[in-house]
Motif scaffolding. Structure first.
Motif, mmCIF file in Angstrom:
data_model
loop_
_atom_site.group_PDB
_atom_site.id
_atom_site.type_symbol
_atom_site.label_atom_id
_atom_site.label_comp_id
_atom_site.label_asym_id
_atom_site.label_seq_id
_atom_site.Cartn_x
_atom_site.Cartn_y
_atom_site.Cartn_z
ATOM 1 N N GLY A 256 0.821 -1.200 0.000
ATOM 2 C CA GLY A 256 0.000 0.000 0.000
ATOM 3 C C GLY A 256 0.858 1.254 0.000
ATOM 4 O O GLY A 256 0.579 2.191 0.727
ATOM 5 N N VAL A 257 1.920 1.259 -0.792
ATOM 6 C CA VAL A 257 2.797 2.437 -0.832
ATOM 7 C C VAL A 257 2.207 3.483 -1.781
ATOM 8 O O VAL A 257 1.341 3.175 -2.596
ATOM 9 C CB VAL A 257 4.241 2.060 -1.283
ATOM 10 N N PHE A 258 2.667 4.716 -1.653
ATOM 11 C CA PHE A 258 2.255 5.778 -2.573
ATOM 12 C C PHE A 258 3.270 5.803 -3.718
ATOM 13 O O PHE A 258 4.369 6.333 -3.548
ATOM 14 C CB PHE A 258 2.221 7.130 -1.852
ATOM 15 N N PRO A 259 2.922 5.232 -4.881
ATOM 16 C CA PRO A 259 3.926 5.028 -5.930
ATOM 17 C C PRO A 259 4.498 6.321 -6.507
ATOM 18 O O PRO A 259 5.640 6.357 -6.947
ATOM 19 C CB PRO A 259 3.168 4.242 -7.014
ATOM 20 N N GLU A 260 3.706 7.399 -6.452
ATOM 21 C CA GLU A 260 4.152 8.644 -7.101
ATOM 22 C C GLU A 260 4.984 9.519 -6.159
ATOM 23 O O GLU A 260 5.428 10.594 -6.539
ATOM 24 C CB GLU A 260 2.945 9.419 -7.661
ATOM 25 N N LEU A 261 5.183 9.045 -4.923
ATOM 26 C CA LEU A 261 5.997 9.806 -3.964
ATOM 27 C C LEU A 261 7.330 9.098 -3.736
ATOM 28 O O LEU A 261 7.410 7.871 -3.841
ATOM 29 C CB LEU A 261 5.273 9.935 -2.623
ATOM 30 N N PRO A 262 8.384 9.869 -3.382
ATOM 31 C CA PRO A 262 9.670 9.222 -3.093
ATOM 32 C C PRO A 262 9.579 8.320 -1.858
ATOM 33 O O PRO A 262 8.674 8.486 -1.016
ATOM 34 C CB PRO A 262 10.633 10.380 -2.830
ATOM 35 N N VAL A 263 10.523 7.404 -1.777
ATOM 36 C CA VAL A 263 10.565 6.421 -0.695
ATOM 37 C C VAL A 263 10.553 7.114 0.672
ATOM 38 O O VAL A 263 9.768 6.762 1.555
ATOM 39 C CB VAL A 263 11.821 5.530 -0.864
ATOM 40 N N TRP A 264 11.430 8.116 0.855
ATOM 41 C CA TRP A 264 11.527 8.779 2.164
ATOM 42 C C TRP A 264 10.209 9.425 2.558
ATOM 43 O O TRP A 264 9.829 9.440 3.718
ATOM 44 C CB TRP A 264 12.670 9.812 2.195
ATOM 45 N N GLN A 265 9.468 9.937 1.552
ATOM 46 C CA GLN A 265 8.218 10.619 1.858
ATOM 47 C C GLN A 265 7.129 9.626 2.265
ATOM 48 O O GLN A 265 6.298 9.918 3.123
ATOM 49 C CB GLN A 265 7.762 11.442 0.650
ATOM 50 N N ASN A 266 7.131 8.444 1.658
ATOM 51 C CA ASN A 266 6.221 7.384 2.090
ATOM 52 C C ASN A 266 6.397 7.110 3.581
ATOM 53 O O ASN A 266 5.424 7.017 4.330
ATOM 54 C CB ASN A 266 6.505 6.099 1.307
ATOM 55 N N LEU A 267 7.656 6.988 3.995
ATOM 56 C CA LEU A 267 7.945 6.706 5.404
ATOM 57 C C LEU A 267 7.550 7.879 6.296
ATOM 58 O O LEU A 267 6.988 7.687 7.378
ATOM 59 C CB LEU A 267 9.437 6.422 5.576
ATOM 60 N N THR A 268 7.835 9.090 5.817
ATOM 61 C CA THR A 268 7.508 10.290 6.593
ATOM 62 C C THR A 268 6.009 10.353 6.875
ATOM 63 O O THR A 268 5.574 10.614 8.003
ATOM 64 C CB THR A 268 7.978 11.556 5.851
ATOM 65 N N ILE A 269 5.198 10.067 5.832
ATOM 66 C CA ILE A 269 3.741 10.097 5.984
ATOM 67 C C ILE A 269 3.291 9.050 7.011
ATOM 68 O O ILE A 269 2.439 9.311 7.863
ATOM 69 C CB ILE A 269 3.053 9.874 4.616
ATOM 70 N N ALA A 270 3.895 7.858 6.935
ATOM 71 C CA ALA A 270 3.516 6.772 7.846
ATOM 72 C C ALA A 270 3.836 7.107 9.307
ATOM 73 O O ALA A 270 3.135 6.681 10.214
ATOM 74 C CB ALA A 270 4.219 5.481 7.440
ATOM 75 N N LEU A 271 4.910 7.884 9.515
ATOM 76 C CA LEU A 271 5.408 8.119 10.879
ATOM 77 C C LEU A 271 4.997 9.455 11.484
ATOM 78 O O LEU A 271 5.201 9.675 12.674
ATOM 79 C CB LEU A 271 6.945 8.063 10.884
ATOM 80 N N GLN A 272 4.425 10.354 10.667
ATOM 81 C CA GLN A 272 4.294 11.740 11.144
ATOM 82 C C GLN A 272 3.311 11.920 12.301
ATOM 83 O O GLN A 272 3.383 12.923 13.013
ATOM 84 C CB GLN A 272 3.954 12.684 9.994
ATOM 85 N N SER A 273 2.423 10.927 12.519
ATOM 86 C CA SER A 273 1.539 11.082 13.685
ATOM 87 C C SER A 273 2.224 10.595 14.964
ATOM 88 O O SER A 273 1.683 10.749 16.058
ATOM 89 C CB SER A 273 0.226 10.330 13.453
ATOM 90 N N HIS A 274 3.412 10.000 14.836
ATOM 91 C CA HIS A 274 4.136 9.478 16.013
ATOM 92 C C HIS A 274 5.402 10.263 16.344
ATOM 93 O O HIS A 274 5.876 10.228 17.466
ATOM 94 C CB HIS A 274 4.506 8.007 15.787
#
Length: 241
Positions: A89-107
């Motif tokens: 369920g990754v965001f294909p149009e975003l860079p790898v680091w940004q996928n992780l940033t989105i996943a972690l930003q609420s923590h």
């Protein structure tokens, strides 16, 4: 050992069909547990009941001693569950680091967020690909990115649904090493899998489902040497190597 997750008498009906049929299963804190079984055994349905994606027809789910049977998925995640489903369920149009940033930003936030993103990129061996679009990663790398996204929220319990589906043998082995590493760091992991070589690589405890019921349970050698398991799972006379 303390019981982290306990399903009691779980049942899920779809029309007249019982996909999960009176299933009880306990996962101890710190365990690395594999759930196996032939297609249609109820593995994915059971997973969705644990996650709160489906309400059970009967039975209860306890997590950290609390009855969470009626809680929705988001509430369960807030209590320390995390999941990686079979389809990335990754965001294909975003860079790898940004996928992780989105996943972690609420923590995490600020410098702590950047540190955590860097740590996880290194952990799953994607630091050289941090700026690459996630859609351009190989299949295996997408799965690793999603594992990083799932563990970035530092869950107590990590649920993995067929994490090696479609991977090469090398990628499969590397995924197993990542999961073993997470477990050594203290994370409890429950994996639904059908690749027996992979199960043998990682499993401490194995539960076998068949027709929505718990068919057998034990360590990997007990399970692979069980003739009844071989019969349902591997076909008659075919031994697990």
């Amino acid at each position: 050992m303390t019981t982290l997750l306990e399903a009691k008498g779980l049942e899920k009906r779809f029309g007249g069909l019982k996909a999960v049929d009176g299933l009880s299963l306990a996962i101890e804190a710190g365990e690395l547990h594999c759930l196996i079984g032939p297609n249609g055994a109820g593995k994915s349905t059971f997973f969705k009941l644990i996650l709160g994606r489906y309400p059970p027809t009967a039975g209860t789910v306890h997590f950290k001693g609390e009855d969470i049977t009626r809680l929705v998925a988001a509430q369960r995640i807030n209590r320390g569950m995390s999941v990686k489903m079979q389809v990335p369920g990754v965001f294909p149009e975003l860079p790898v680091w940004q996928n992780l940033t989105i996943a972690l930003q609420s923590h995490f936030s600020g410098a702590a967020l950047r540190r955590e993103v860097d740590r996880l990129l290194a952990f799953v061996d994607l630091a050289p690909d941090a700026r690459k679009l996630a859609g351009n990663l190989s299949h295996g790398q997408k799965q690793w990115l999603e594992i990083a996204m799932a563990v970035g929220v530092t869950p107590t319990l990590l649920l993995l649904d067929e994490p090696t589906a479609g991977m090469s043998p090398e990628e499969t082995w590397k995924t197993g090493e990542l999961i073993l590493d997470l477990n050594r760091q203290g994370m409890t992991v429950l994996v639904v899998e059908h690749d027996m070589a992979f199960v043998r690589q990682i499993a401490r405890q194995v539960s076998v489902l068949h027709f929505g019921k718990l068919f057998a349970q034990g360590d990997i050698d007990t399970i692979t040497n069980d003739e009844a398991v071989q019969e349902i799972y591997l076909g008659k006379g075919h031994h697990a190597h």
